[in-house]
Scaffold this active site. Structure first.
Site, PDB file in Angstrom:
ATOM      1  N   LYS A 243      16.353  21.960 -11.081  1.00 24.72           N
ATOM      2  CA  LYS A 243      15.490  20.669 -11.706  1.00 24.72           C
ATOM      3  C   LYS A 243      16.468  19.513 -12.193  1.00 24.72           C
ATOM      4  CE  LYS A 243      11.841  19.572 -10.766  1.00 24.72           C
ATOM      5  NZ  LYS A 243      10.561  19.888 -11.671  1.00 24.72           N
TER       6      LYS A 243
ATOM      7  N   SER B 279      14.878  21.569 -16.152  1.00 25.43           N
ATOM      8  CA  SER B 279      13.757  22.370 -16.508  1.00 25.43           C
ATOM      9  C   SER B 279      14.250  23.800 -17.112  1.00 25.43           C
ATOM     10  CB  SER B 279      13.028  22.711 -15.013  1.00 25.43           C
ATOM     11  OG  SER B 279      12.450  24.044 -15.086  1.00 25.43           O
TER      12      SER B 279
ATOM     13  N   HIS C  34       0.839  -1.230   0.238  1.00 25.28           N
ATOM     14  CA  HIS C  34      -0.102  -0.103   0.077  1.00 25.28           C
ATOM     15  C   HIS C  34       0.769   1.191   0.243  1.00 25.28           C
ATOM     16  CE1 HIS C  34      -3.484  -2.747   0.968  1.00 25.28           C
ATOM     17  NE2 HIS C  34      -2.423  -3.317   1.899  1.00 25.28           N
TER      18      HIS C  34
END
Ligand code: ARG
Length: 460
Positions: A283, A277, A156
């Site tokens: 990034k 980016s 999960h």
């Protein structure tokens, strides 16, 4: 311009209709196979005496000249010639004149196109198998170096139990091994020659289908001419095997994307497999992993596209079947490149062992250890589960973990707990002790890695 099939037509063709009907923009990917198929066919025509040796020789040499021009990038395909078969035949005509017209004796474009695709997929599937093998090799090698690297195992997407990082990698090894098997097993059904099934019913000429099949390296021939020209199962199977494999890759990619996020920081992908980016200077995005995850969409789509084309299609050839090619070719390119990227990405990624391991030290992923500890001392497991559940609840209220509970407090709960509990609660101990067959225990994982290494060597 007169069409090769233009005899019974009076009206003029319209170029926009020609455009709609043409497949040359995409089936030119089959040019190599189309010439190969024709070379085998003409050899058979000469061998059986259907055309004389001299004619067969002239056609063969003409095809070889076209083949050379193709390799030298000198052929300019035309929509006017509709598809790869008519384009190649036109080039042949330009090379050797009217005798080129004898090549199409005892065959049709229907068995011709099917032959081309069988040849094409045979090569692609063999390449796929090799690339999966390489990727499995990378996985096993990485796993071999990380048998004792501890990471949180999830269910999960919640910390569940600590595991060996190698164990996680070897799970993908298992999936990819089955993918490779599926492709290998499918080869048997690709390796069948439709050549000589002709339009749908076979031919009056005394052709030798075994001969041309052998020439092309096929192990078998279709026994029913209608089936031979209509069968596209072999492409469906390729698309379906590709979809299953891509699905596996997307699960791995999803994890890589999570693992290199700021929240996880389990791994770092190299610059080669990342991009920046245009606005945010900091990034470093896992674009390649995202793209593989995204490109699974087109592969699944190609499978459904072809299933839909084939559904309810009456025998034998229908022009609908021309829609079988783009998805097949696109899938071939997609899976081959995806496998290369996966192998490169996994081979070069940096693993932050300490971050991985320490994230198993401040959590409750050792709760099962405590329950197992009590169960091993005779407490029924269900009762142990309840006791530990209550302890976890108490800990969360205090903001501590199971390993922080004092021995005295443990013994107030049950005298079964002794001071060896603290060793049992360590994640490394937890992993090491899971030595059941196929479990994450170091010995188990080491044995799996060794078995896989031997298996890979055997395959080479
Ligand atoms: N371009 C066609 C295709 O890909 C070749 C077969 C054409 N046969 C025909 N009967 N029109 O399906």
């Amino acid at each position: 311009m007169k069409k090769l099939w233009g005899g019974r037509f009076e009206g003029k063709s319209e170029s926009w209709i020609d455009e709609f009907g043409a497949s040359i923009s995409f089936d030119q990917a089959l040019a190599v196979q189309d010439i190969q198929g024709s070379l085998a066919h003409v050899k058979m025509l000469g061998h059986t005496g259907i055309i004389n040796e001299e004619e067969a020789e002239t056609i063969k040499n003409g095809l070889l000249a076209v083949q050379k021009k193709l390799a030298d990038n000198e052929l300019v395909f035309s929509v006017k010639n509709e598809d790869i078969h008519l384009n190649i035949e036109t080039f042949l005509h330009q090379e050797i004149g009217a005798v080129a017209g004898k090549l199409h004796t005892g065959r049709s474009r229907n068995d011709q196109v099917a032959t081309d695709m069988h040849l094409y997929l045979k090569t692609i599937v063999q390449q796929t198998i090799e690339k999966i093998h390489t990727f499995r090799h990378v996985l096993v090698e990485k796993a071999g170096n990380h048998i004792e690297t501890i990471m949180p195992g999830y269910t999960h997407l919640q910390h569940a139990q600590p595991i060996s990082f190698a164990h996680h990698l070897m799970a993908y090894y298992g999936m990819l091994t089955r993918d490779q098997e599926r492709f290998s097993e499918s080869l048997k059904r690709i390796d069948i020659s439709p050549l000589g099934c002709a339009a749908l019913a076979g031919t009056t000429f005394p052709i030798d289908r075994e001969y041309s099949a052998k020439e092309l390296g096929f192990s078998a021939i279709y026994d029913n001419s209608l089936d031979g020209v209509s069968d596209r199962d072999f492409i469906l199977e390729f698309l379906s095997n590709s979809s299953i494999m891509m699905m596996h890759l997307t699960r791995f990619c999803e994890e890589l994307i999570l693992w290199c996020s700021h929240e996880f920081q389990f791994i770092e992908l190299t610059d080669t497999f990342s991009t920046g980016s245009s606005i945010m200077p900091q990034k470093k995005n896992p674009d390649m992993a995202e793209l593989i995850r995204g490109k699974s969409g087109r592969v699944f789509g190609n499978l459904f596209g072809l299933l839909t084309v084939l559904k309810g299609l009456p025998l034998a050839y229908n022009k609908d079947l021309q829609e079988d090619k783009e998805g097949m070719i696109d899938t071939a390119h997609t899976i081959l490149t995806s496998l290369d990227i996966m192998a490169g990405m996994i081979d070069t990624m940096k693993i932050n062992e300490e971050t991985m391991e320490s994230s198993t030290e401040k959590d409750f992923s050792n709760a099962t250890e405590l329950a197992d500890y009590l169960a091993a001392k005779g407490m029924p497991f269900r009762e142990a589960h309840e006791v530990v559940g209550k302890l976890v609840l108490a800990c969360t209220k205090k903001g501590i973990y199971l390993q922080d509970i004092a021995l005295k407090d443990y013994q107030d709960v049950t005298p079964l707990i002794e001071k060896d509990i603290y060793e049992a609660l360590k994640s490394r101990t937890a992993v090491k002790r899971r030595n059941s067959h196929g479990g994450t225990g170091f010995e188990q994982v080491k044995a799996t890695v060794e078995k896989a290494t031997a298996q890979l060597e055997k395959e080479e």
